[in-house]
Each structure stands twice: as C-alpha cells, then as structure tokens.
Design a protein around this motif. Sequence first.
Motif, PDB file in Angstrom:
ATOM      1  N   SER A 175      -0.156   5.017   9.748  1.00 17.78           N
ATOM      2  CA  SER A 175      -0.121   4.664   8.330  1.00 17.78           C
ATOM      3  C   SER A 175       1.031   3.704   8.055  1.00 17.78           C
ATOM      4  CB  SER A 175       0.036   5.929   7.482  1.00 17.78           C
ATOM      5  OG  SER A 175       0.218   5.594   6.114  1.00 17.78           O
ATOM      6  N   LEU A 176       0.791   2.753   7.143  1.00 20.15           N
ATOM      7  CA  LEU A 176       1.799   1.762   6.793  1.00 20.15           C
ATOM      8  C   LEU A 176       2.697   2.210   5.639  1.00 20.15           C
ATOM      9  CD1 LEU A 176      -0.413  -1.477   6.941  1.00 20.15           C
ATOM     10  CD2 LEU A 176       1.101  -0.562   8.717  1.00 20.15           C
TER      11      LEU A 176
ATOM     12  N   THR B  70      -6.341   5.413   4.969  1.00 16.75           N
ATOM     13  CA  THR B  70      -6.597   4.092   4.389  1.00 16.75           C
ATOM     14  C   THR B  70      -5.698   3.799   3.196  1.00 16.75           C
ATOM     15  OG1 THR B  70      -8.315   4.921   2.883  1.00 16.75           O
ATOM     16  CG2 THR B  70      -9.010   4.266   5.095  1.00 16.75           C
TER      17      THR B  70
ATOM     18  N   SER C  15      -2.848   2.515   0.919  1.00 18.64           N
ATOM     19  CA  SER C  15      -2.014   1.325   1.074  1.00 18.64           C
ATOM     20  C   SER C  15      -0.945   1.183   0.001  1.00 18.64           C
ATOM     21  CB  SER C  15      -2.897   0.062   1.067  1.00 18.64           C
ATOM     22  OG  SER C  15      -3.655  -0.003  -0.136  1.00 18.64           O
TER      23      SER C  15
ATOM     24  N   CYS D 124      -6.477   2.720  -1.907  1.00 21.99           N
ATOM     25  CA  CYS D 124      -6.959   2.748  -0.523  1.00 21.99           C
ATOM     26  C   CYS D 124      -7.747   1.476  -0.214  1.00 21.99           C
ATOM     27  CB  CYS D 124      -7.843   3.976  -0.285  1.00 21.99           C
ATOM     28  SG  CYS D 124      -6.982   5.548  -0.470  1.00 21.99           S
ATOM     29  N   GLN D 125      -7.675   1.054   1.036  1.00 22.12           N
ATOM     30  CA  GLN D 125      -8.414  -0.134   1.449  1.00 22.12           C
ATOM     31  C   GLN D 125      -9.912   0.137   1.541  1.00 22.12           C
ATOM     32  OE1 GLN D 125      -7.392  -3.339   1.835  1.00 22.12           O
ATOM     33  NE2 GLN D 125      -5.508  -2.545   0.918  1.00 22.12           N
TER      34      GLN D 125
END
Length: 315
Positions: A55-56, A95, A97, A203-204
């Motif tokens: 995770s980023l 997902t 972000s 979320c992407q």
Amino acid sequence: MIDSYIYIIDDLIFFCTGLLLLYLFVMAVASHFKHITYPKAQKTYRCAILVPEGSLLPEIYKEESYEFITYSDLHQAINSLDQEHYDLVLFLSHTASALSPQFLDKIYNAYDAGIQAIQLHTVIENRKGFRNRFRAIREEIKNSLCRAGNTQFGLSSHLLGTNMAIDLKWLQKNMKSSKTNIERKLFRQNIYIDYLPDVIVYCQSAPVCPYRKRIRKTTSYLLPSIFEGNWSFCNRIVQQLTPSPLKLCIIVSVWASLITVYNWTLSFGWWIALFGLLITYSLAIPDYLVEDKKKKKHSIWRKKHLNNELKKTPA
C-alpha cells in the motif's frame, strides 16, 4: 384454465415486485437525509490502521499522525495489537489511495458515542471507461440503499469487508481467522453498525470483499432473527436476497415484454414498475457521478464547437 394460472402468477409476481419497489424507493429517498453529527470526542483514542503490504498510504501520509501497520496475514496482525495501546482497528483496502480531511477525528467522535463498528464511504476515483463508471455507480447505489438508507431508520449499515473501523477488544474476541465473516457476527450479536458518508476512502478501483458471503447460510438466520426481534439482521438478509439493480431491471423488462406479447392490456403496470425502478436507482446515485457525466458532455461539446469555429476561421 391456463389463462387463470397465468393471471394469478402475474398478479403474485407484480405484488411482490411492487412491495420491493416501494421498499427500495423509501430507502433511496431516506439516503438523502442528513446523517447524524456526533459531538466531539471527550477522550483521546488510538487507532491502528491496517493496510496490505504494498500500500502507498504509509508513504503518502508519512508526515501525518496516522499509525499505519502493514500486514501479510490479517488475523495475525490483529492479534498482535496491544489493547492497552489501541482502541480501534481500521481496515483499508489495497486499492486505497487517499483519505478525506479530519478522517480519524470523525471516527473517534462516533466511537466516543458508543458506536463499535463503522463503515466508511468508499469512493472510486478511476471512473474512466464504461466498466469502471458502471462499477462506481453500482457501489454508490449500494451505499445509498444498503448503508445510508438503513441508518436513517436506525438499522445497521452493511459492511463492505474493508474500509471499516471496529472496536479492537470485540474484534480480537470474535475474529477466529482472516476469513471470519465479521458482518454476520456483528448482526447476530445485534451490534449496531453505523455508516459515515463524510468519512471517505478514495480507491483506484472497487475493493474486493475479503471473506465469502454465503447467502444460503445467512438466509438460515432469517426466522431466528425475526423471533429475536433483530430487525437489522432481517433487513440485511432481505437486501442480500434482492437482485442487483441491473439484474432486477432485466428481470422486470423481460417479464413486461412477455406479458405485452401475451396480453398487452396487462403490461401497463409492469412498464410503470420498470420506470419506477429506474427512478429509484437514479435517486440512489449521488450528484458527483451525475456532474462528472455532465462535465464530460460539456467538454465534448466545447471541443466540437471549437473545431467548428477553427474551420470557419481562415488560416
């Protein structure tokens, strides 16, 4: 004789569809009401934010006061948390972000008011293309009908399986493995699940539920929940048995077409019901998705208009 059976079946199906349409319409309208605003938390709480490996978010919010913990095994990560140090556990999708402003403060306010389980608002950022846009609309319809609408009547919200916050003590006691259906356990124990529409996880793509939802097993709890007066669980089971918006519209369209061919005078009610379904689902779609579409059309019109003007202008 055959005609009589067809009329009886048609009347029965139409009656059930009408009840379902009324139910969905009420939920869609209720979802537009303002959600309760919790007072500021009187105590200081600590929340462990669990994110999958890769995770980023920890890198993006490294300067914030968020306590991110990456994991490869969710069950092991939860059991390793110290109850003396953390009060809440927050699951975020792989997902995810970005997070909305005052993210934890609003969660703490709800937790301070006695809410043990909280579903956050998932917004899909990548809406390019028909498939991604359809998924974004589908998720927001679920948010309106199965979460925001429910809580307006004092019924528990559905859990997505991710992007949610839960009391740590309860979770460590009840989660036996990474595949434990947390939602079902909360419903069976009649623990209220709130939905916070203004606490957003961007979320992407659409998150995937981490555990399997077995409809047959959930349905077996319908009668016991009725006898116990567990109306939130009853409502959850009914909504889980309800076909998806696309499937329900297709079913009604096909049946209306068949009835039209058989006896067109009987089909008026079915076409009205189909129109009612479309209106209901339109009400459940939030404004930002509609505005995105309008902006896209407007930008296309401006581009075409500009091209036409350039063609008229001599070089």
